[in-house]
Design a protein around this motif. Sequence first.
Motif: not given
Length: 313
Positions: A239-251
């Motif tokens: 998620c950190s490579y393709f989106t602005p999401f945090s780890l929690e948001a990525g999950i």
Amino acid sequence: MLDAYLKSPVWIGIGGVYAILAIAALVILGLKMKSPDKDHTELVLRTRTWFWIIASITIVAALGQGWAIVFIGFISFLAFKEYLSMIPTRRADRSVLFWAYLCIPAQYWLVYDAWYGLFTIFIPVYAFVLLAFRLILSGETKGFIKAAGTLQWGLMLTVYNLSHLAFLLVLPIQTPAAAGGAGLLFYVVFLTQFNDVAQFFWGKLLGKHKIIPKVSPGKTWEGFIGGMITTAALSALICSYFTPFSLEAGIAAGAIIATLGFVGDVTVSSVKRDLDMKDSGNFLPGHGGILDRLDSLTLVAPVFLHFTRYFYG
């Protein structure tokens, strides 16, 4: 500049997909050499079709944002056309189909213009009114509810919902990721397709308890939960490579994609079972029709867009 362009996360991601397909082709070649008597035609066709799909995506990605929106609009057109080929229609409905098809360029023009307010209500409100009134003008009241519901539902599924993929390309983000809107699009499409494979894999490996056997006999709780965990884990990693999401948001995004991917899959399966059809078409050799390949994305796309916009827009 060219070096930076080629190092974009999206191009690295596309390169990774090519690598996966190359490995799959080698595995299939090994299976054919090991078991020449077995029929591997479907695996060969599926892999070959995926190469064509990724090649098309590569060309469109190279052409830029405008052509990407046109490309997704064309996919919506094919999906809607395929949907109509599956559904019985009345003779009186044929004159209405022109207006239904006209909604496709209108919806994608709103995407291109980034007109979010009208984009979100054009098909659910204005197209709904237009098509209902046009059906009334035909003068045929027998089967009106079925015709109106079928037409509107098809537009929602294949045009409105899928157009949310295109809107990711123009979505304003407070903290833009390095890959921009293209990264968001790659992320959701890749994870949705990965989730399909992961749920199938875990279902075959551990599946015992069926979820909805009358709709999709192969779907199991073990496959669904295993796919969700795997997809959420992969989402957290990339998620950190393709989106602005945090780890929690990525999950959370991975879990949402897995859940709605499953719901989209069984929704289209329900349509096909209602019509006593195995595949929605034969446009994609080894896969079936356009809807067979996009079924999961039909419900993932709108929720993912609104998830992203709500927390990061």
